[in-house]
Scaffold this active site. Sequence first.
Site, PDB file in Angstrom:
ATOM      1  N   VAL A 160      41.260  40.396  32.778  1.00  0.00           N
ATOM      2  CA  VAL A 160      41.620  41.029  31.679  1.00  0.00           C
ATOM      3  C   VAL A 160      41.917  40.384  30.382  1.00  0.00           C
ATOM      4  O   VAL A 160      42.185  40.649  29.078  1.00  0.00           O
ATOM      5  CB  VAL A 160      43.042  41.668  31.930  1.00  0.00           C
ATOM      6  CG1 VAL A 160      42.830  43.052  32.811  1.00  0.00           C
ATOM      7  CG2 VAL A 160      44.100  40.851  32.349  1.00  0.00           C
ATOM      8  N   TYR A 209      50.170  32.284  42.228  1.00  0.00           N
ATOM      9  CA  TYR A 209      49.157  33.439  41.664  1.00  0.00           C
ATOM     10  C   TYR A 209      49.287  33.379  40.111  1.00  0.00           C
ATOM     11  O   TYR A 209      48.195  33.597  39.357  1.00  0.00           O
ATOM     12  CB  TYR A 209      49.396  34.806  42.305  1.00  0.00           C
ATOM     13  CG  TYR A 209      48.533  35.874  41.601  1.00  0.00           C
ATOM     14  CD1 TYR A 209      47.428  35.911  42.044  1.00  0.00           C
ATOM     15  CD2 TYR A 209      49.381  36.842  40.875  1.00  0.00           C
ATOM     16  CE1 TYR A 209      46.806  37.130  41.575  1.00  0.00           C
ATOM     17  CE2 TYR A 209      48.507  37.949  40.294  1.00  0.00           C
ATOM     18  CZ  TYR A 209      47.206  38.002  40.624  1.00  0.00           C
ATOM     19  OH  TYR A 209      46.591  38.989  40.313  1.00  0.00           O
ATOM     20  N   LYS A 221      40.247  34.871  40.980  1.00  0.00           N
ATOM     21  CA  LYS A 221      40.071  35.425  42.149  1.00  0.00           C
ATOM     22  C   LYS A 221      39.012  34.941  42.997  1.00  0.00           C
ATOM     23  O   LYS A 221      38.642  34.807  44.345  1.00  0.00           O
ATOM     24  CB  LYS A 221      40.081  36.811  42.523  1.00  0.00           C
ATOM     25  CG  LYS A 221      41.636  37.267  41.710  1.00  0.00           C
ATOM     26  CD  LYS A 221      41.492  38.711  41.431  1.00  0.00           C
ATOM     27  CE  LYS A 221      43.035  39.009  40.674  1.00  0.00           C
ATOM     28  NZ  LYS A 221      42.972  40.457  40.398  1.00  0.00           N
ATOM     29  N   SER A 231      41.774  37.319  36.060  1.00  0.00           N
ATOM     30  CA  SER A 231      41.263  37.480  37.631  1.00  0.00           C
ATOM     31  C   SER A 231      39.867  36.875  37.809  1.00  0.00           C
ATOM     32  O   SER A 231      39.776  37.099  39.208  1.00  0.00           O
ATOM     33  CB  SER A 231      41.105  39.087  37.651  1.00  0.00           C
ATOM     34  OG  SER A 231      42.635  39.670  37.792  1.00  0.00           O
ATOM     35  N   TYR A 252      36.600  45.990  39.803  1.00  0.00           N
ATOM     36  CA  TYR A 252      37.534  47.201  39.798  1.00  0.00           C
ATOM     37  C   TYR A 252      37.110  48.442  40.235  1.00  0.00           C
ATOM     38  O   TYR A 252      35.674  48.632  40.695  1.00  0.00           O
ATOM     39  CB  TYR A 252      38.649  47.245  38.857  1.00  0.00           C
ATOM     40  CG  TYR A 252      39.262  45.619  38.512  1.00  0.00           C
ATOM     41  CD1 TYR A 252      39.885  44.996  39.546  1.00  0.00           C
ATOM     42  CD2 TYR A 252      39.081  45.385  37.329  1.00  0.00           C
ATOM     43  CE1 TYR A 252      40.256  43.793  39.157  1.00  0.00           C
ATOM     44  CE2 TYR A 252      39.733  43.934  37.085  1.00  0.00           C
ATOM     45  CZ  TYR A 252      40.245  43.268  37.956  1.00  0.00           C
ATOM     46  OH  TYR A 252      40.732  42.165  37.750  1.00  0.00           O
TER      47      TYR A 252
END
Length: 303
Positions: free
Chosen positions: A257, A188, A66, A63, A239
Site C-alpha cells: 500500500v 511486523y 511479505k 506488504s 490480494y
Amino acid sequence: MDYQAVLSEVWDAVRPVVGQGRVATYIPALAAVDPRRFGMALATVEGDVYGVGDWREPFSIQSISKVFTLALALARDGDALWRRVGKEPSGNPFNSLVQLEYEQGIPRNPFINAGALVITDRLQRLTGDARGTLRDFLRAESGNPSVDFDPVIAASEADHGHRNRALAHFMASYGNMEGAVPEVLEHYFWQCSLAMSCADLARACGFLARHGQRADGSRLLTRSQAKQVNAVMLTCGTYDAAGEFAYRVGLPGKSGVGGGIIAVIPNRCGLCVWSPGLDARGNSVAGVEALDRFTTLTGLSIF
C-alpha cells in the site's frame, strides 16, 4: 533487448494515469506522499540495472516485505510452514477477519495480513530477530547497506494497527501463534516500514528469478521452493485483484500500500514499479498499468 528503451516507452505511456487513485490514508504517515511520483526499475539476473523516473527514491515497501519474510521462513522451516498458513487466494480484503473464524485460525495465504503475521511469528521463533534478519537480507540482496526502517512509518502503523492486533489475537485463540502477540506485531510493523527504492527492490527479488540463488551465488531456496513462492505471488500477491493482475500482467507479483509492486520474470530479471496512487483494492494504479505495458511491449510473461 534494450531494456532502458522499453522502460522509457512504458514511462511515456503511463504518464496520463500517474496520480490517479488515492494514497493509503489508514496509515497517516503514508497519507502525505505525493501521488504523482513514479519510478520503475529492472535488474537482470546478471546484475545490470535500468530505471526511469523516481527509480532511486526510497519509499515504504509495506506488504512487499511479505515476499522476503516468506522466503526466509521457508528456507529454514521447509514444508512444515504450510501447516500454519494456506496457499489459496482469499477473495477478501487483505485485512479481513471473516475467513479466520470459519477456517479455525488458519490464514488463506502468506500475503494477507493474517498470513504474514503467522510468517513473522515463525521467523521470529527461528531467528530470534525477524525484523533484523529481514533487513540484513535485503541489504545484502539489494547491494545497498543503507536500507533501513522508517521509524515514523513504524510508529504510525503501531498507533493505528488495531485490525492487525485483532487478527493476531484471534489466531492466538486458535493456537496459531507461537510467540507473544505484542512481540510479533512489533516485528511486523517494523518490517513493513522498511524504505527501499525501485532499484533496491528489483535487485532484491532477483533470487526468485534465479530459482532461489542469492546475489552472491549461494542458495537460499531450492528450485522447488522458489517455484512455490513465485506461484503464491501469482495467485495471491495482489490480494483480491490477483486474477485481474495475472490476466493483465502475467507475472508473479506482490504489491504494497506504499504504492510499490515487485514482479519476477524467471531466468531474466526482477522488476519494481512505484506510484503511490492506489485503486480500491490497494494496488498502484500506474504500477499495474506500467507492468501491463511492459509485458505487452516485450512479450515477456510466464505464459
